[in-house]
Each structure stands twice: as C-alpha cells, then as structure tokens.
Design a protein around this motif. Structure first.
Motif, PDB file in Angstrom:
ATOM      1  N   UNK A 250      -4.117  -4.857 -18.045  1.00  0.00           N
ATOM      2  CA  UNK A 250      -4.627  -3.762 -18.281  1.00  0.00           C
ATOM      3  C   UNK A 250      -3.421  -2.478 -18.594  1.00  0.00           C
ATOM      4  N   UNK A 251      -3.711  -1.808 -18.963  1.00  0.00           N
ATOM      5  CA  UNK A 251      -3.035  -0.806 -19.620  1.00  0.00           C
ATOM      6  C   UNK A 251      -3.677   1.289 -19.366  1.00  0.00           C
ATOM      7  N   UNK A 252      -3.078   1.141 -18.210  1.00  0.00           N
ATOM      8  CA  UNK A 252      -3.916   2.729 -18.230  1.00  0.00           C
ATOM      9  C   UNK A 252      -3.774   3.746 -19.156  1.00  0.00           C
ATOM     10  N   UNK A 253      -4.642   5.051 -19.116  1.00  0.00           N
ATOM     11  CA  UNK A 253      -3.835   6.041 -19.867  1.00  0.00           C
ATOM     12  C   UNK A 253      -2.973   6.623 -19.404  1.00  0.00           C
ATOM     13  N   UNK A 254      -1.886   6.129 -20.052  1.00  0.00           N
ATOM     14  CA  UNK A 254      -0.696   7.029 -20.289  1.00  0.00           C
ATOM     15  C   UNK A 254      -0.988   8.321 -19.959  1.00  0.00           C
ATOM     16  N   UNK A 255       0.585   9.574 -20.404  1.00  0.00           N
ATOM     17  CA  UNK A 255       0.683  10.558 -20.769  1.00  0.00           C
ATOM     18  C   UNK A 255       1.408  11.059 -21.945  1.00  0.00           C
ATOM     19  N   UNK A 267      -0.731  14.221 -29.365  1.00  0.00           N
ATOM     20  CA  UNK A 267      -1.914  13.039 -28.831  1.00  0.00           C
ATOM     21  C   UNK A 267      -2.395  12.758 -27.722  1.00  0.00           C
ATOM     22  N   UNK A 268      -3.144  11.271 -28.675  1.00  0.00           N
ATOM     23  CA  UNK A 268      -4.026  11.181 -27.101  1.00  0.00           C
ATOM     24  C   UNK A 268      -3.950   9.906 -26.428  1.00  0.00           C
ATOM     25  N   UNK A 269      -3.691   9.786 -25.717  1.00  0.00           N
ATOM     26  CA  UNK A 269      -3.841   8.306 -24.745  1.00  0.00           C
ATOM     27  C   UNK A 269      -4.741   7.536 -24.519  1.00  0.00           C
ATOM     28  N   UNK A 270      -4.590   6.736 -24.438  1.00  0.00           N
ATOM     29  CA  UNK A 270      -6.383   5.724 -24.509  1.00  0.00           C
ATOM     30  C   UNK A 270      -6.540   4.564 -23.268  1.00  0.00           C
ATOM     31  N   UNK A 271      -6.930   4.327 -22.107  1.00  0.00           N
ATOM     32  CA  UNK A 271      -6.897   3.765 -21.479  1.00  0.00           C
ATOM     33  C   UNK A 271      -7.594   1.807 -22.023  1.00  0.00           C
ATOM     34  N   UNK A 272      -6.831   0.690 -21.466  1.00  0.00           N
ATOM     35  CA  UNK A 272      -7.454  -0.374 -21.864  1.00  0.00           C
ATOM     36  C   UNK A 272      -7.432  -0.966 -20.885  1.00  0.00           C
ATOM     37  N   UNK A 273      -8.851  -1.519 -20.862  1.00  0.00           N
ATOM     38  CA  UNK A 273      -9.215  -1.495 -19.344  1.00  0.00           C
ATOM     39  C   UNK A 273      -8.924  -3.969 -19.585  1.00  0.00           C
ATOM     40  N   UNK A 274      -8.723  -3.841 -20.572  1.00  0.00           N
ATOM     41  CA  UNK A 274      -8.237  -5.762 -20.767  1.00  0.00           C
ATOM     42  C   UNK A 274      -8.471  -6.179 -21.701  1.00  0.00           C
ATOM     43  N   UNK A 279      -7.433  -6.303 -31.860  1.00  0.00           N
ATOM     44  CA  UNK A 279      -6.574  -5.095 -31.481  1.00  0.00           C
ATOM     45  C   UNK A 279      -7.679  -3.772 -30.709  1.00  0.00           C
ATOM     46  N   UNK A 280      -7.065  -3.102 -30.031  1.00  0.00           N
ATOM     47  CA  UNK A 280      -7.573  -1.879 -29.393  1.00  0.00           C
ATOM     48  C   UNK A 280      -7.029  -0.977 -29.279  1.00  0.00           C
ATOM     49  N   UNK A 281      -7.256   0.534 -29.425  1.00  0.00           N
ATOM     50  CA  UNK A 281      -6.635   2.047 -29.830  1.00  0.00           C
ATOM     51  C   UNK A 281      -6.327   1.502 -28.621  1.00  0.00           C
ATOM     52  N   UNK A 299       3.426   5.376 -16.906  1.00  0.00           N
ATOM     53  CA  UNK A 299       3.618   5.213 -15.541  1.00  0.00           C
ATOM     54  C   UNK A 299       4.737   4.031 -14.683  1.00  0.00           C
ATOM     55  N   UNK A 300       5.011   4.420 -13.836  1.00  0.00           N
ATOM     56  CA  UNK A 300       5.287   3.028 -12.790  1.00  0.00           C
ATOM     57  C   UNK A 300       4.451   2.433 -11.634  1.00  0.00           C
ATOM     58  N   UNK A 301       4.426   1.457 -11.969  1.00  0.00           N
ATOM     59  CA  UNK A 301       3.500   0.932 -11.128  1.00  0.00           C
ATOM     60  C   UNK A 301       1.943   1.439 -11.531  1.00  0.00           C
ATOM     61  N   UNK A 302       1.545   1.638 -12.966  1.00  0.00           N
ATOM     62  CA  UNK A 302       0.222   1.593 -12.942  1.00  0.00           C
ATOM     63  C   UNK A 302       0.220   0.792 -14.595  1.00  0.00           C
ATOM     64  N   UNK A 303       0.532  -0.234 -14.635  1.00  0.00           N
ATOM     65  CA  UNK A 303       0.367  -1.310 -15.545  1.00  0.00           C
ATOM     66  C   UNK A 303      -0.090  -2.829 -15.058  1.00  0.00           C
ATOM     67  N   UNK A 304      -1.015  -3.348 -14.596  1.00  0.00           N
ATOM     68  CA  UNK A 304      -1.876  -4.002 -13.614  1.00  0.00           C
ATOM     69  C   UNK A 304      -1.559  -5.758 -14.868  1.00  0.00           C
ATOM     70  N   UNK A 305      -1.554  -7.115 -13.866  1.00  0.00           N
ATOM     71  CA  UNK A 305      -1.946  -8.186 -14.672  1.00  0.00           C
ATOM     72  C   UNK A 305      -2.648  -9.019 -13.530  1.00  0.00           C
ATOM     73  N   UNK A 306      -3.980  -9.372 -14.063  1.00  0.00           N
ATOM     74  CA  UNK A 306      -4.645 -10.408 -13.303  1.00  0.00           C
ATOM     75  C   UNK A 306      -4.449 -11.544 -13.055  1.00  0.00           C
ATOM     76  N   UNK A 307      -4.337 -12.102 -11.735  1.00  0.00           N
ATOM     77  CA  UNK A 307      -4.003 -13.898 -11.685  1.00  0.00           C
ATOM     78  C   UNK A 307      -5.369 -14.546 -11.308  1.00  0.00           C
TER      79      UNK A 307
END
Length: 338
Positions: A250-255, A267-274, A279-281, A299-307
């Motif tokens: 998971x990639x959050x919508x950054x700044x 520019x505009x950051x875009x959230x990528x849920x998975x 390719x995804x914008x 951002x710190x602690x914002x990028x997540x990996x589902x196990x």
C-alpha cells in the motif's frame, strides 16, 4: 484734435514696439529634453578672490541686468524678456493714465472707434505677458515625462546530465543515475525489516524514516508529466520458486514538495491501495505544473505491506518499476526501485 490723434498714434506704436510676444516654452528651449544650469561670475579684473568671498556688488539686480562691477553674462535671454515686458507695462500704464485723465476726469467724451482702439491696446498689453508665462509653464510640464527601460534574459532548457537528488530525510540508496531533462532521479528503497509469523494476516509498516520519489523537469515547457508504478511478486531469496502469495503493498497519497517550497504548479500525489503488476499512477503533473524539482513524500509509517496468514519463512524481495512519462501512455524515462 491733432494732439489727440498724435497721442493715439504714439500709443499704438509703443504697444507694437514693446508688445510681449507669446512664445512657448518648447520654442524657447528647443532641443533641451533635459536641462540643468551652470553659473559663472566675471569680475572687472583677474585678481584671485581671497577667503572664498565675492564683492558686495555681485548678485544684485543691476548685476543681473549686466550693469556695474558685479555684472554677469546673460544666461538664456530671460533678462531682455523681463526688461521688454516691464517697459511695455510702464508705457501702457502711462498712456492709459493720460487717456483716463483727459477723457474721463477731464469731462470729454471719446468717439466709439477711439474707445475701442484704446480698450483693445490696454487689454492686449495686460493679457499677453500672462499668456506667455502660462505657455512657458505648460511647456515645462510637457517635458516632464516618465521614462521606460527594459531588462532582458534568455533561458534555455537544462543540461541532460545525471540528476543529483536532494535526498530529504537522509534516505540512502535511492539515486537512480537517470539523465535527461525529464527524469526520475530518486526512489527510496522500501525496508520492512524482520517480522515473526503469528498464523494470522498481519500488516507491517516500512522502516523508512522519509520515503519519497523525486522528479526533475528542466525542459522549461511546463507541459506536465506522470509517474506510475508496478510491482513483481515477492520472491523467496533461498528458493526463487517460492513467492509470497497474497502480499499487498500500500502506497499512501503523499505530499508534493519542492526544495524552494513552491506552492504554484504543484503536482498531485495519488493513493495506490495495492500495487499491481500493471502500472498505476502515483504522481501526476498536469499542464502548467511540475516544472523544476518535485518530490512525493509518502511519510514515515505510512507505507504498509500485508502479510498473508499462510506465509512461509524466508527472505523475500519484490521489484518496483517506476515509470515517468510525458503522457500516460508515452514513456519518457523508466526507473526501477526496490
């Protein structure tokens, strides 16, 4: 009767002789778009002046008229004009006084044509100097105009050399070495550290302190660009046939930030849920946006990996492909990050 006619004839000749001419300031100062004054004094001998003092005769009215020991050279003809106007006024007033005394106070009546002639001469003599002065003033105002100057500069597109990332937060190992006027110059490698299985589905956070991607656009056109991302499977390093099935990144919508703290053209950051294999914008600059250097800070602690719950032990690694393009379908530069 002859004396009266002679008096009128003298009055007319005097007015024509000393009649002040209406001269515009532009004609008097023709060619002088900007003017300044320089004065000099001439003494009757060449004896040097002591103690920096001038004789008492300098600077008086007669000296201005060019008379006496303190006389000075005429400057631009103003003295002759003043003298002429003064004499004209005196003659007109004297003649007018005589006419008033003889024909009004003396009890005599003037004929109509004589009265009109005298009135015209007297009024013309009084009004003409005023018009000359007013015309000079108008000319001076006309010359006081604003000035315009120009500053020029020519800007060219930047050099197609390797982009040096700004590396905010001290992230390491993310330099791409990409060259070109439009390039993705930095991508943070993602580190999820070590995790002990629990037999349940778990979500863990990246250990990065300031994960980000950095874009450099020095084309000088501000035509916009897009950054997209795709990901391969997490493959076990001990046995490349084993994959971490069901894992999701998971990639959050950054700044969007810039080194110069710009607020325009963001520019505009875009959230990528998975992140998928296609390719995804993740970062988009529309027309008139994205010129210069821009970062997408997740951002710190914002990028997540589902196990998944059935994951097998081992060291796993996935490959992230980051693509920057001038259009969503036209690739300009490609960068791979981990």
């Amino acid at each position: 009767m002859k004396r009266e006619r002679l008096l009128l004839l003298f009055l007319v000749l005097a007015c024509f002789t000393f009649y002040p001419k209406t001269v515009s300031a532009v004609e008097q100062n023709a060619g002088n778009k900007a003017s300044s004054q320089v004065s000099i004094r001439f003494l009757k001998d060449n004896t040097p002046i002591k103690n920096g003092k001038f004789p008492d005769t300098l600077g008086n009215f007669l000296g201005d008229l060019g008379v006496g020991d303190g006389k000075r050279l005429p400057q631009t003809g103003e003295i002759l004009t003043i003298v002429g106007i003064a004499l004209g006024f005196l003659l007109i007033l004297a003649a007018g006084g005589i006419i008033i005394y003889r024909y009004i106070l003396g009890g005599r009546t003037m004929k109509l044509w004589k009265s009109m002639l005298v009135t015209t001469v007297v009024l013309g003599g009084l009004v003409s100097p005023t018009l000359a002065l007013a015309d000079n003033t108008a000319g001076d105002k006309e010359e006081n105009k604003d000035a315009t100057s120009y500053g020029t500069v020519e800007l060219k597109a930047g050099e197609e050399e390797e982009g040096k990332p700004t590396n905010p937060g001290g992230e390491e190992g993310g330099g791409t070495g990409n060259t070109g006027r439009l390039a993705l110059v930095f991508v943070s490698p993602l580190d999820f550290g070590t995790f002990q299985l629990t037999g349940k589905q778990e979500i863990i956070k990246a250990k990065n302190t300031a994960p980000n991607i950095e874009v450099r656009d020095i084309r000088g056109t501000a035509k916009g660009w897009t950054v997209s991302v795709s990901m391969s499977d997490f493959v076990q390093q001990e046995d490349n046939k084993v994959t971490l099935k069901g894992a999701e990144l998971y990639l959050p919508m950054g700044e969007a930030t810039s080194p110069d703290k710009l607020t325009n053209g963001k520019p505009t950051p875009i959230e990528v849920k998975s992140v998928e294999k296609d390719p995804q914008l993740v970062f988009v600059a529309n027309d008139k946006e994205g010129a210069g250097i821009w970062l997408n800070e997740f951002g710190k602690d914002k990028i997540e990996l589902k196990i998944p719950q059935d994951a097998l032990v081992g060291n796993y690694k996935a490959e992230l492909n980051w693509t920057i393009a001038t259009t969503p379908t036209g690739t300009e530069e490609e960068t791979k990050g981990e």
